[in-house]
Design a protein around this motif. Sequence first.
Motif, PDB file in Angstrom:
ATOM      1  N   SER A   1       0.489  -1.337  -0.370  1.00  9.58           N
ATOM      2  CA  SER A   1       0.091  -0.082  -0.194  1.00  9.58           C
ATOM      3  C   SER A   1       0.576   1.149   0.139  1.00  9.58           C
ATOM      4  CB  SER A   1      -0.976  -0.235   0.815  1.00  9.58           C
ATOM      5  OG  SER A   1      -0.193   0.000   2.147  1.00  9.58           O
ATOM      6  N   LYS A   2       2.061   1.201   0.309  1.00  9.71           N
ATOM      7  CA  LYS A   2       2.897   2.553   0.424  1.00  9.71           C
ATOM      8  C   LYS A   2       3.338   2.171  -0.936  1.00  9.71           C
ATOM      9  CE  LYS A   2       4.868   1.405   5.046  1.00  9.71           C
ATOM     10  NZ  LYS A   2       5.467   1.056   6.136  1.00  9.71           N
ATOM     11  N   ASN A   3       3.135   1.424  -1.660  1.00 10.06           N
ATOM     12  CA  ASN A   3       3.785   2.599  -3.470  1.00 10.06           C
ATOM     13  C   ASN A   3       2.889   1.453  -3.814  1.00 10.06           C
ATOM     14  OD1 ASN A   3       5.249  -0.301  -3.445  1.00 10.06           O
ATOM     15  ND2 ASN A   3       6.965   0.690  -2.641  1.00 10.06           N
ATOM     16  N   LYS A   4       3.386   1.425  -5.594  1.00  9.97           N
ATOM     17  CA  LYS A   4       2.748   1.038  -6.513  1.00  9.97           C
ATOM     18  C   LYS A   4       3.463  -0.585  -6.889  1.00  9.97           C
ATOM     19  CE  LYS A   4       1.157   4.449  -8.959  1.00  9.97           C
ATOM     20  NZ  LYS A   4       0.817   5.377  -9.938  1.00  9.97           N
ATOM     21  N   ASP A   5       4.262  -1.257  -5.977  1.00  7.17           N
ATOM     22  CA  ASP A   5       5.440  -2.374  -5.910  1.00  7.17           C
ATOM     23  C   ASP A   5       4.748  -3.521  -5.808  1.00  7.17           C
ATOM     24  OD1 ASP A   5       7.434  -1.002  -6.961  1.00  7.17           O
ATOM     25  OD2 ASP A   5       8.269  -1.584  -4.420  1.00  7.17           O
ATOM     26  N   TRP A   6       4.011  -4.688  -6.446  1.00  6.67           N
ATOM     27  CA  TRP A   6       3.193  -6.003  -6.239  1.00  6.67           C
ATOM     28  C   TRP A   6       4.165  -6.698  -6.152  1.00  6.67           C
ATOM     29  CZ3 TRP A   6       0.535  -9.246  -9.973  1.00  6.67           C
ATOM     30  CH2 TRP A   6       1.254  -8.535 -10.998  1.00  6.67           C
TER      31      TRP A   6
ATOM     32  N   ASN B   1       5.291  -2.728 -12.723  1.00  6.03           N
ATOM     33  CA  ASN B   1       5.795  -2.485 -10.858  1.00  6.03           C
ATOM     34  C   ASN B   1       5.671  -3.444 -10.112  1.00  6.03           C
ATOM     35  OD1 ASN B   1       3.253   0.125 -11.481  1.00  6.03           O
ATOM     36  ND2 ASN B   1       5.239   0.277 -10.595  1.00  6.03           N
ATOM     37  N   LEU B   2       5.851  -4.805 -11.338  1.00 13.92           N
ATOM     38  CA  LEU B   2       5.812  -6.272 -11.038  1.00 13.92           C
ATOM     39  C   LEU B   2       6.812  -6.638 -10.165  1.00 13.92           C
ATOM     40  CD1 LEU B   2       4.827  -8.943 -10.284  1.00 13.92           C
ATOM     41  CD2 LEU B   2       5.123  -9.558 -12.622  1.00 13.92           C
ATOM     42  N   VAL B   3       7.671  -6.952  -9.194  1.00  7.92           N
ATOM     43  CA  VAL B   3       8.718  -7.148  -7.979  1.00  7.92           C
ATOM     44  C   VAL B   3       8.959  -8.465  -8.787  1.00  7.92           C
ATOM     45  CG1 VAL B   3       8.744  -4.973  -6.990  1.00  7.92           C
ATOM     46  CG2 VAL B   3       7.793  -6.283  -5.929  1.00  7.92           C
ATOM     47  N   ALA B   4       7.718  -9.208  -8.032  1.00  8.18           N
ATOM     48  CA  ALA B   4       8.690 -11.048  -8.532  1.00  8.18           C
ATOM     49  C   ALA B   4       7.356 -11.132  -8.566  1.00  8.18           C
ATOM     50  CB  ALA B   4       8.782 -11.668  -6.891  1.00  8.18           C
ATOM     51  N   ILE B   5       7.835 -12.504  -8.665  1.00  5.97           N
ATOM     52  CA  ILE B   5       7.103 -13.961  -9.522  1.00  5.97           C
ATOM     53  C   ILE B   5       7.490 -15.113  -8.377  1.00  5.97           C
ATOM     54  CG2 ILE B   5       5.426 -15.242 -11.320  1.00  5.97           C
ATOM     55  CD1 ILE B   5       6.011 -13.187 -13.419  1.00  5.97           C
ATOM     56  N   CYS B   6       6.676 -15.142  -7.779  1.00  6.42           N
ATOM     57  CA  CYS B   6       6.833 -16.590  -7.249  1.00  6.42           C
ATOM     58  C   CYS B   6       5.501 -17.734  -7.731  1.00  6.42           C
ATOM     59  CB  CYS B   6       6.519 -16.149  -5.886  1.00  6.42           C
ATOM     60  SG  CYS B   6       6.965 -15.270  -4.941  1.00  6.42           S
ATOM     61  N   ILE B   7       6.073 -18.759  -7.720  1.00  8.88           N
ATOM     62  CA  ILE B   7       5.468 -19.873  -8.352  1.00  8.88           C
ATOM     63  C   ILE B   7       5.115 -21.514  -7.669  1.00  8.88           C
ATOM     64  CG2 ILE B   7       5.243 -21.946 -10.757  1.00  8.88           C
ATOM     65  CD1 ILE B   7       4.601 -19.228 -11.206  1.00  8.88           C
TER      66      ILE B   7
ATOM     67  N   ILE C   1      12.131 -14.034 -10.512  1.00 14.11           N
ATOM     68  CA  ILE C   1      11.546 -15.095 -10.333  1.00 14.11           C
ATOM     69  C   ILE C   1      11.565 -16.755  -9.142  1.00 14.11           C
ATOM     70  CG2 ILE C   1      10.633 -17.043 -11.620  1.00 14.11           C
ATOM     71  CD1 ILE C   1      10.737 -15.158 -13.770  1.00 14.11           C
ATOM     72  N   ILE C   2      10.525 -16.818  -8.036  1.00 13.29           N
ATOM     73  CA  ILE C   2      11.093 -17.955  -6.792  1.00 13.29           C
ATOM     74  C   ILE C   2      10.190 -19.255  -7.983  1.00 13.29           C
ATOM     75  CG2 ILE C   2      11.198 -18.552  -4.566  1.00 13.29           C
ATOM     76  CD1 ILE C   2      11.335 -15.201  -4.085  1.00 13.29           C
ATOM     77  N   ALA C   3      10.535 -20.011  -8.385  1.00  5.42           N
ATOM     78  CA  ALA C   3       9.904 -20.874  -8.819  1.00  5.42           C
ATOM     79  C   ALA C   3      11.012 -22.391  -8.673  1.00  5.42           C
ATOM     80  CB  ALA C   3       9.572 -20.864  -9.753  1.00  5.42           C
ATOM     81  N   PRO C   4      10.563 -23.711  -8.334  1.00  6.13           N
ATOM     82  CA  PRO C   4      10.631 -24.398  -8.044  1.00  6.13           C
ATOM     83  C   PRO C   4      11.692 -25.161  -9.698  1.00  6.13           C
ATOM     84  CG  PRO C   4       8.498 -25.239  -8.728  1.00  6.13           C
ATOM     85  CD  PRO C   4       8.756 -23.986  -8.562  1.00  6.13           C
ATOM     86  N   LYS C   5      12.686 -25.420  -9.000  1.00  5.19           N
ATOM     87  CA  LYS C   5      13.671 -25.515 -10.574  1.00  5.19           C
ATOM     88  C   LYS C   5      13.044 -26.104 -11.446  1.00  5.19           C
ATOM     89  CE  LYS C   5      15.661 -30.599  -9.288  1.00  5.19           C
ATOM     90  NZ  LYS C   5      16.721 -31.041  -9.093  1.00  5.19           N
ATOM     91  N   GLU C   6      11.998 -27.388 -11.915  1.00  7.76           N
ATOM     92  CA  GLU C   6      11.674 -27.323 -13.379  1.00  7.76           C
ATOM     93  C   GLU C   6      11.113 -26.636 -14.352  1.00  7.76           C
ATOM     94  OE1 GLU C   6      11.146 -30.958 -10.421  1.00  7.76           O
ATOM     95  OE2 GLU C   6      11.036 -28.851 -10.367  1.00  7.76           O
ATOM     96  N   ILE C   7      10.793 -25.409 -13.250  1.00  7.51           N
ATOM     97  CA  ILE C   7      10.498 -23.899 -14.128  1.00  7.51           C
ATOM     98  C   ILE C   7      11.836 -23.769 -15.120  1.00  7.51           C
ATOM     99  CG2 ILE C   7       9.519 -21.608 -13.949  1.00  7.51           C
ATOM    100  CD1 ILE C   7       7.266 -23.468 -13.779  1.00  7.51           C
TER     101      ILE C   7
END
Length: 105
Positions: free
Chosen positions: A28-33, A55-61, A90-96
């Motif tokens: 809520s403090k900025n537009k990061d998500w 504004n997307l800073v990370a993707i978690c699978i 990007i945080i994901a299993p190694k298969e990704i």
Amino acid sequence: MLHFTFLGSSSGTPTLTRNVSALAIRNSKNKDWILVDAGEGTQHRIQQAKLSLQNLVAICITHVHGDHCYELVGLLASAGMNARTASLTIIAPKEIQQWMKSQPS
């Protein structure tokens, strides 16, 4: 404060009213998500939620089922076509990682 937007909550396959798994967590403090999972249709839901890929800073699978990751390649391609240059975690299993390397660039 964090804001949670459920972009999809269907299981396995989309329905007429629910997309498959995806969750946006916005600061809520900025537009990061952060995006958690990227099932099919996630890009449309991101647009409907008025979130920007800039504004997307990370993707978690969370795991390697199609309803959690099949939109990842298209989402990254769209970010690139929209002139995104910032790094993205990007945080994901190694298969990704193996799957991403097999995709055309």
